[in-house]
Scaffold this motif. Sequence first.
Motif, PDB file in Angstrom:
ATOM      1  N   SER A 176      -4.647 -23.341  14.766  1.00 54.70           N
ATOM      2  CA  SER A 176      -5.188 -24.209  15.819  1.00 54.70           C
ATOM      3  C   SER A 176      -4.075 -24.702  16.742  1.00 54.70           C
ATOM      4  N   THR A 177      -2.955 -25.081  16.132  1.00 50.70           N
ATOM      5  CA  THR A 177      -1.814 -25.565  16.919  1.00 50.70           C
ATOM      6  C   THR A 177      -1.250 -24.460  17.803  1.00 50.70           C
ATOM      7  N   ARG A 178      -1.150 -23.265  17.261  1.00 55.56           N
ATOM      8  CA  ARG A 178      -0.604 -22.153  18.063  1.00 55.56           C
ATOM      9  C   ARG A 178      -1.526 -21.825  19.230  1.00 55.56           C
ATOM     10  N   GLU A 190      -2.798 -15.113  19.401  1.00 51.58           N
ATOM     11  CA  GLU A 190      -2.248 -14.411  18.241  1.00 51.58           C
ATOM     12  C   GLU A 190      -1.300 -13.304  18.684  1.00 51.58           C
ATOM     13  N   THR A 191      -1.703 -12.556  19.711  1.00 46.12           N
ATOM     14  CA  THR A 191      -0.833 -11.499  20.232  1.00 46.12           C
ATOM     15  C   THR A 191       0.493 -12.079  20.703  1.00 46.12           C
ATOM     16  N   PHE A 218       0.343  -5.104  19.049  1.00 48.93           N
ATOM     17  CA  PHE A 218      -0.177  -6.378  18.533  1.00 48.93           C
ATOM     18  C   PHE A 218      -1.575  -6.658  19.079  1.00 48.93           C
ATOM     19  N   GLN A 219      -1.817  -6.249  20.340  1.00 50.57           N
ATOM     20  CA  GLN A 219      -3.161  -6.415  20.891  1.00 50.57           C
ATOM     21  C   GLN A 219      -4.193  -5.644  20.084  1.00 50.57           C
ATOM     22  N   PHE A 238       7.404 -13.999  17.279  1.00 50.98           N
ATOM     23  CA  PHE A 238       8.012 -14.043  15.936  1.00 50.98           C
ATOM     24  C   PHE A 238       8.584 -12.683  15.544  1.00 50.98           C
ATOM     25  N   PHE A 239       7.915 -11.621  15.964  1.00 47.48           N
ATOM     26  CA  PHE A 239       8.428 -10.280  15.695  1.00 47.48           C
ATOM     27  C   PHE A 239       9.786 -10.096  16.376  1.00 47.48           C
ATOM     28  N   LEU A 240       9.899 -10.532  17.617  1.00 43.83           N
ATOM     29  CA  LEU A 240      11.166 -10.423  18.336  1.00 43.83           C
ATOM     30  C   LEU A 240      12.263 -11.238  17.648  1.00 43.83           C
TER      31      LEU A 240
END
Length: 352
Positions: free
Chosen positions: A88-90, A198-199, A189-190, A205-207
């Motif tokens: 929710s925060t993200r 989310e994408t 990611f899409q 985070f992946f980077l």
Amino acid sequence: MTTLSPENSLSARQSASFILVKRKPAIDKTEWEGFFDENGHLAKSRDFICINILERGLHPCVRTEAWKFLTGYYSWQSSQDERLTVDSTRRKNYEALCQMYQKIEPLLENLHRNFTETRNNIGTPRCPALCPWVRAVPAASDTQKLYDRDPQGNVLIDKKKLEKILLLSYVCNTQAEYQQGFPEMVMLFQLMVECDHETFWLFQFFLQKMEHSCVISIGVDKNLDMLNILINFLDPVFAEHLRKGAGTVQSLFRWFCFRFQHAFKTFDDVWRLWEVLLTGKPCRNFQVLVAYSMLQMVRKQVLQENMAGDAILLACNRLIDLDAEELISAACMVYAELVQKDAPQPLKDFFL
């Protein structure tokens, strides 16, 4: 800290064997849920889960949630309720970033020439040519799905949403400048998740986890240098030949920028390799062992035909339709070979 030892070599060989013979199927929803207790806390160790991901992979039905742990989107120590709060925060933070971007976009256009250049580069439809399974299409509406498929089964990506996420990422992450490979990463990611936020956050985070191996301005050169050292140590004959064409190994930087995705035929193969890289198993910087394994695939041809320079690079670029399981297993065997030898300190420091 992991040390070079016969035990590490045996473990790597066992993982390679498990991968190839597929003694157990990929982790499915029932097994994944069994990794957590009634409150959603891990009931198994992180190491246990990561080793199983290395050796068996993830079923598509659990990949989205598992990747949120692997990238750091979720904490491994979190409960189910805490993860709901995080999500929710993200979402709210992403919406706030979008609003902020809309406000400062005119300022960026006027004050930062690099911003305009980057936006133009992002808007250039290069992605389809680089990623044969994907075509970017204009958005039909704000409610359109992130992707769909045409009658031939090719994936259709919402181009406007792709550009939006890339631009927002560029504005929020000035250290990792926009570069080749980023559109393809966001596309992957899409295809994995349903929501824009989310994408965006999975990509961020992946980077963060992969920047020292896939971001040109941060770590790609280091990976290429270590690949050179690895070839010199494990295969001096091949190393001597490669030195005849100055800069041959350095020209392989696209392997790291694109995370090897153009070597595979399917999305599942790309995700399979990437999730192994995210586990940190069987060692750190596993991507360099993957690159070494791919070079070994062209070694015989290069030596027999006395190839040099561009010819070697062309042979490497022709490595397509690879099987992720076989490549991961081969790289595990390289690691097993490495830990059995008295490796130079730079290699020990890099992989352990």
